[in-house]
Design a protein around this motif. Structure first.
Motif, PDB file in Angstrom:
ATOM      1  N   SER A  51       0.789  -1.229   0.000  1.00 30.32           N
ATOM      2  CA  SER A  51       0.000   0.000   0.000  1.00 30.32           C
ATOM      3  C   SER A  51       0.823   1.282   0.000  1.00 30.32           C
ATOM      4  O   SER A  51       0.349   2.310  -0.467  1.00 30.32           O
ATOM      5  N   TYR A  52       2.025   1.232   0.527  1.00 32.99           N
ATOM      6  CA  TYR A  52       2.826   2.456   0.674  1.00 32.99           C
ATOM      7  C   TYR A  52       4.157   2.329  -0.078  1.00 32.99           C
ATOM      8  O   TYR A  52       5.207   2.637   0.447  1.00 32.99           O
ATOM      9  N   GLN A  53       4.091   1.912  -1.320  1.00 38.89           N
ATOM     10  CA  GLN A  53       5.299   1.705  -2.119  1.00 38.89           C
ATOM     11  C   GLN A  53       5.971   3.001  -2.544  1.00 38.89           C
ATOM     12  O   GLN A  53       7.158   3.029  -2.789  1.00 38.89           O
ATOM     13  N   GLN A  54       5.210   4.077  -2.672  1.00 44.04           N
ATOM     14  CA  GLN A  54       5.740   5.348  -3.151  1.00 44.04           C
ATOM     15  C   GLN A  54       5.495   6.411  -2.087  1.00 44.04           C
ATOM     16  O   GLN A  54       4.409   6.491  -1.517  1.00 44.04           O
ATOM     17  N   LYS A  55       6.498   7.236  -1.848  1.00 47.01           N
ATOM     18  CA  LYS A  55       6.398   8.288  -0.838  1.00 47.01           C
ATOM     19  C   LYS A  55       5.186   9.186  -1.111  1.00 47.01           C
ATOM     20  O   LYS A  55       4.953   9.610  -2.236  1.00 47.01           O
ATOM     21  N   ASP A  56       4.425   9.465  -0.056  1.00 47.13           N
ATOM     22  CA  ASP A  56       3.247  10.340  -0.091  1.00 47.13           C
ATOM     23  C   ASP A  56       2.066   9.790  -0.888  1.00 47.13           C
ATOM     24  O   ASP A  56       1.137  10.526  -1.210  1.00 47.13           O
ATOM     25  N   TYR A  57       2.072   8.503  -1.195  1.00 47.12           N
ATOM     26  CA  TYR A  57       0.947   7.846  -1.859  1.00 47.12           C
ATOM     27  C   TYR A  57       0.550   6.623  -1.044  1.00 47.12           C
ATOM     28  O   TYR A  57       1.408   5.967  -0.456  1.00 47.12           O
ATOM     29  N   ALA A  58      -0.736   6.312  -1.049  1.00 48.57           N
ATOM     30  CA  ALA A  58      -1.235   5.097  -0.398  1.00 48.57           C
ATOM     31  C   ALA A  58      -2.308   4.486  -1.288  1.00 48.57           C
ATOM     32  O   ALA A  58      -3.200   5.188  -1.756  1.00 48.57           O
TER      33      ALA A  58
END
Length: 180
Positions: A126-133
């Motif tokens: 769910s949190y693979q990219q910073k500031d995205y979920a």
């Protein structure tokens, strides 16, 4: 090592979290939405839950639903193409959004129990990219959870709807199933 640990985490169920939200009423206006405690936009799970609650209003008042979605989208309002996408996916299918709430099923024409409850989940990816979920909602008319992606605005620490991917078709309600 990060890729391997993410793969193992996904296989072993690591990073999974769920939150259930209860709403006495679905929001029907921007004012009603903003008055809800979840509308602080500080919790990504709450924003995901609100997105589904807001879309339950689609067939009652499209313009107000667009206003509420724009609030949940923050600095990135819906485009004409986004609005057409909603029309294509939701017109004549008000049951689709109700399917995400507890107590709904194809057999009861997706009539949720009241008060309205919805569960939002995360997984190891769910949190693979910073500031995205990327979080997930479970429809009682689908076999697997459906995603919604949110983006955090670092300057305010608020979460906003980035991409809704939970509007695919589901099983038709019993009242519309010509094979029943």
């Amino acid at each position: 090592m990060g890729i391997l640990s993410n793969l193992l985490g996904g296989l072993l169920g690591g990073g999974t979290k769920s939150k259930t939200f209860t709403f006495g009423n679905m929001p029907t206006s921007l004012t009603a939405l903003q008055a809800m405690p979840e509308a602080s936009l500080r919790d990504e799970f709450a924003v995901a839950a609100l997105s589904a609650a807001v879309l339950c209003n689609y067939e009652n008042n499209i313009d107000e639903t667009v206003n509420m979605l724009n609030f949940l989208r923050g600095p990135r309002p819906l485009t004409p193409r986004d609005i057409q996408f909603l029309r294509d996916r939701l017109s004549g299918k008000s049951y689709k959004m109700r399917s995400y709430f507890k107590g709904s099923s194809p057999a009861n024409n997706y009539t949720p129990a009241q008060p309205y409850q919805i569960t939002v989940s995360s997984n190891a990816y769910s949190y693979q990219q910073k500031d995205y979920a990327t979080l997930y909602l479970k429809s009682s008319g689908a076999d697997s959870p459906r995603p919604v992606t949110l983006r955090r605005k670092p300057s305010t620490s608020q979460w906003f709807v980035w991409e809704i991917n939970y509007l695919s078709d589901i099983r038709v309600p019993a009242s519309e199933d010509s094979w029943k």
